[in-house]
Design a protein around this motif. Structure first.
Motif, short mmCIF file in Angstrom:
data_model
loop_
_atom_site.label_atom_id
_atom_site.label_comp_id
_atom_site.label_asym_id
_atom_site.label_seq_id
_atom_site.Cartn_x
_atom_site.Cartn_y
_atom_site.Cartn_z
N HIS A 274 0.80 4.14 -2.93
CA HIS A 274 0.65 5.55 -2.59
C HIS A 274 1.75 6.37 -3.24
O HIS A 274 1.49 7.45 -3.79
N LEU B 275 0.88 4.87 6.18
CA LEU B 275 0.34 5.83 5.21
C LEU B 275 0.10 7.18 5.88
O LEU B 275 0.01 7.26 7.11
N GLU C 296 0.82 -1.21 0.00
CA GLU C 296 0.00 0.00 0.00
C GLU C 296 0.86 1.26 0.00
O GLU C 296 0.45 2.29 -0.55
#
Length: 236
Positions: A55, A90, A51
């Motif tokens: 991103h 994140l 992830e």
């Protein structure tokens, strides 16, 4: 002691001489790739969580490379402190890195290098890190924006650019360390650092009392490339 892994940055404990408040904290480092380097070939990209890679690929060229280096550095710091590394890191609220439950950390980017600090979260004690370099020119005009009146009066006696950088950078670290507790912009005038490095706050929102520990050090020879690193711990 240096903690490192292939293609995933390196980390070292906070340097000797730091207050005991920083025990257990690790400093991660990663080089920020040049803009002509494909994002997928940035150092450490392959070691990121899926992830995180997705991103990075969706960001602008500069921000993608800073994101990759920042996450490589943060992962290195947290892994050295005992984190499993299984979850993505994140961006969270107002851009602050989202951290796994039970951990605290912070990232800074400056002049080709990303640094991060990471540690287990105990008693709500959160960390902030900042880095600055001396540069080719002294931007002392920022003093009136950065310093409170009493700080400005003390600083004006010799008007040292490195001393001004130390105050500026410490206040940047204060903002990052406090953000989990006070999730808003904190102005320079809300923080004051005395000659001994003791931090006091005048939070305009009336947010509760906090205790602080700080540490700073310089790296490299005298000159434009000399780097300052500051750390702050905020305790509710």
């Amino acid at each position: 002691m240096i903690h490192s892994a292939p293609d995933s940055g390196n980390a070292a404990p906070v340097p000797d001489g730091a207050p005991g408040a920083f025990d257990g904290a690790w400093i991660g480092r990663a080089v920020i790739a040049a803009l002509d380097e494909p994002v997928g070939r940035c150092p450490g990209f392959a070691a990121l969580h899926e992830e995180e890679r997705e991103h990075a690929l969706g960001r602008s060229a500069r921000r993608a490379r800073e994101f990759v280096a920042g996450r490589v550095a943060l992962r290195a710091a947290l892994l050295a402190a005992g984190w499993s590394g299984h979850t993505p890191l994140l961006p969270g609220e107002q851009g602050r890195p989202g951290l796994p439950p039970g951990w605290t950390g912070s990232i800074t980017h400056k002049d080709g290098l990303a640094l991060a600090v990471g540690r287990r979260l105990v008693g709500g004690r959160t960390l902030g890190i900042d880095s600055e370099v001396v540069g080719d020119r002294e931007r002392t005009a920022i003093a009136r924006k950065v310093l409170t009146p009493s700080e400005l009066a003390r600083w004006s006696r010799d008007a040292s650019w490195p001393a001004l950088l130390e105050s500026f950078s410490t206040k940047e670290s204060i903002y990052k360390a406090l953000h989990p507790h006070v999730p808003r912009y904190i102005g320079f005038e809300e923080a004051e650092r005395d000659p001994d490095g003791v931090i006091s706050m005048r939070l305009v929102g009336g947010e509760g009392a906090f205790r602080f520990a700080s540490h700073l050090w310089w790296e490299g020879p005298e000159g434009p490339g000399r780097r300052l690193i500051t750390l702050v711990e905020a305790s509710p």
